[in-house]
Enzyme design. Structure first.
Site, PDB file in Angstrom:
ATOM      1  CD  GLU A  92       4.712 -47.669   8.012  1.00  0.00           C
ATOM      2  OE1 GLU A  92       4.101 -47.557   7.199  1.00  0.00           O
ATOM      3  OE2 GLU A  92       5.185 -47.739   9.962  1.00  0.00           O
ATOM      4  CB  CYS A 105      14.048 -47.523  12.584  1.00  0.00           C
ATOM      5  SG  CYS A 105      13.541 -48.198  13.530  1.00  0.00           S
ATOM      6  CB  CYS A 112       4.366 -56.957  17.329  1.00  0.00           C
ATOM      7  SG  CYS A 112       5.435 -57.179  18.846  1.00  0.00           S
ATOM      8  CB  CYS A 116       3.567 -52.520  23.881  1.00  0.00           C
ATOM      9  SG  CYS A 116       5.268 -53.540  24.414  1.00  0.00           S
ATOM     10  CB  CYS A 119       3.597 -50.059  20.558  1.00  0.00           C
ATOM     11  SG  CYS A 119       4.667 -50.496  18.617  1.00  0.00           S
ATOM     12  N   GLY A 168       8.221 -55.078  15.152  1.00  0.00           N
ATOM     13  CA  GLY A 168       8.228 -56.576  15.489  1.00  0.00           C
ATOM     14  C   GLY A 168       9.202 -56.232  17.004  1.00  0.00           C
ATOM     15  CD  GLU A 169      11.418 -58.212  21.660  1.00  0.00           C
ATOM     16  OE1 GLU A 169      12.393 -58.829  21.333  1.00  0.00           O
ATOM     17  OE2 GLU A 169      11.039 -57.603  22.416  1.00  0.00           O
ATOM     18  CB  SER A 200      14.509 -51.668  21.167  1.00  0.00           C
ATOM     19  OG  SER A 200      14.490 -51.546  21.954  1.00  0.00           O
ATOM     20  CB  SER A 222      10.580 -50.945  25.716  1.00  0.00           C
ATOM     21  OG  SER A 222      10.838 -50.547  24.457  1.00  0.00           O
ATOM     22  CG  LEU A 223      12.177 -49.595  32.320  1.00  0.00           C
ATOM     23  CD1 LEU A 223      12.365 -51.538  33.154  1.00  0.00           C
ATOM     24  CD2 LEU A 223      13.450 -49.579  33.807  1.00  0.00           C
ATOM     25  CG  HIS A 224       7.646 -47.885  27.700  1.00  0.00           C
ATOM     26  ND1 HIS A 224       8.295 -47.251  27.390  1.00  0.00           N
ATOM     27  CD2 HIS A 224       8.592 -49.365  27.350  1.00  0.00           C
ATOM     28  CE1 HIS A 224       8.723 -47.631  26.247  1.00  0.00           C
ATOM     29  NE2 HIS A 224       9.245 -48.832  26.161  1.00  0.00           N
ATOM     30  CG  ASN A 300       5.349 -40.361  18.319  1.00  0.00           C
ATOM     31  OD1 ASN A 300       5.208 -38.645  18.384  1.00  0.00           O
ATOM     32  ND2 ASN A 300       6.847 -40.580  18.092  1.00  0.00           N
ATOM     33  CB  CYS A 343       9.934 -43.756  19.301  1.00  0.00           C
ATOM     34  SG  CYS A 343       9.671 -45.258  19.615  1.00  0.00           S
TER      35      CYS A 343
END
Length: 373
Positions: A92, A105, A112, A116, A119, A168-169, A200, A222-224, A300, A343
């Site tokens: 996508e 994006c 991936c 996470c 995600c 993906g990463e 990212s 991406s810390l989180h 989300n 996201c």
């Protein structure tokens, strides 16, 4: 002889390819402009190319984009395309229009492998890396399709910013990522500035260092979580590259970065990482260590996660702690959530080779209680 997809080539590799065909290197620049600036895929229409080159290209090369499986438009103007990348996989791509910019994006993998917990892509598992051409094809299609729809005059861009924040990463597909970035930045192609192209990452430390040397663009991490115990659960890659190593890599990256700060992304999860104590721990972690901006992202939801979005009040309290400490903090405006384009929602279609569903079932997610960073 195999047929080359010219979207796979940055300008330097295209020049080498044209030389192999017995033509002058400057022809590559002409060809590159036709493909990327004009969106042309028919060699016969590239009228200032030598006929000898056009005739050769017809037999050995093509400009091959990705088939569009579906398109969805959000009530807020966001557009999401699903592209077929073969073997039952689809990725996508999302266009986000704003008054002063148009952001695309882009996905870098079918699925991936990072996994996470918050995600949707990670819950689908991983199939394969995209090629450079498949990464560039998302921009090639979107730019020229939007120019046509918006009736833009020649030379005016529809897309001003690119974020490698799709499926993906990106740094786990480094070999394909860097040539694609070079195409985006090239003045003979899309001419995007390094400040307007963002990669990212969830924190692949060795590749952050390589990107600094090879193609430094804006970096978002991406810390989180403000500590290793919680981040190990939310971002499993943290077990390999813990926060201290990650932050040291961010400091090193700033030596070559086009911006004088790193963007840290922080997905706000109700009762998990959104308390005032988490915010204070985050201040202690980054303040006076890494010049940064914090981007708070409303979660989300999707059913498999078992997680909930933080309340607006909790997000506001969290942001106030950061801002009072002098850290630039923004709350990302949710766009395209009515078409699952926001996201963390991108899922596409993935033929998982990692058996993620059974692995998750055998290892339940363990989230630390609120207040434990």
């Amino acid at each position: 002889m195999s047929v080359a997809n010219l979207l796979d080539f940055d300008l330097e590799t295209l020049a080498a390819y044209v030389e192999q065909l017995g033509e002058k290197r400057f022809r590559a620049t002409q060809l590159f402009r036709w493909i990327h600036q004009r969106g042309e895929c028919e060699f016969a229409n590239m009228t200032d190319l030598a006929r000898t080159l056009r005739d050769k290209l017809v037999d050995v090369a093509q400009v091959r984009s990705l088939p569009v499986v579906s398109e969805q438009a959000s009530s807020d103007g966001t557009v999401k395309w699903l592209f077929d990348v073969g073997a039952g996989n689809a990725v996508e791509t999302v266009f986000i229009p704003e008054d002063d910019r148009g952001t695309l994006c882009i996905s870098s993998q079918a699925g991936c492998a990072v996994g996470c917990t918050f995600c949707s892509t990670g819950h689908q598992g991983f199939s394969r890396n995209l090629t450079s051409g498949e990464i560039v094809a998302q921009l090639w299609f979107a730019e020229h399709e939007l120019r046509r729809r918006l009736h833009l005059p020649a030379g005016e861009r529809a897309i001003t910013n690119v974020v490698m924040m799709g499926m993906g990463e990106p740094l786990q597909n480094y070999a394909a990522l860097v040539p694609a970035l070079r195409v985006m930045l090239d003045d003979h192609a899309y001419g995007l500035s390094r400040r307007r192209v963002t990669v990212s990452t969830s924190g692949v430390v060795p590749m952050i260092d390589r990107l600094r040397e090879d193609c430094p663009v804006a970096l978002a991490v991406s810390l989180h979580a403000p500590g290793d115990a919680l981040r190990n659960d939310l971002v499993p890659l943290n077990r390999k590259y813990p926060i201290d190593e990650l932050l040291d890599a961010c400091v090193r990256y700033l030596d070559a970065a086009p911006r004088d700060f790193i963007t840290f992304e922080y997905c706000m999860l109700d009762g998990v990482n959104d308390s005032v104590s988490h915010a204070r721990a985050l201040v202690a972690l980054v303040k006076d260590r890494v010049p940064c901006k914090l981007n708070l992202i409303p979660f989300n939801p999707f059913s498999e996660s078992g997680l909930r979005r933080s309340s607006r009040e909790a997000v506001q309290r969290f942001a106030e702690v950061l801002q009072q400490a002098g850290i630039v903090t923004t709350v990302r405006k949710t766009r395209g959530d009515d078409i699952a384009a926001a996201c963390g929602q991108l899922a596409g279609e993935v033929q998982d080779r990692t058996d993620v569903k059974s692995r998750r079932a055998s290892r339940p997610i363990r989230i630390h209680a609120q207040g434990n960073a």
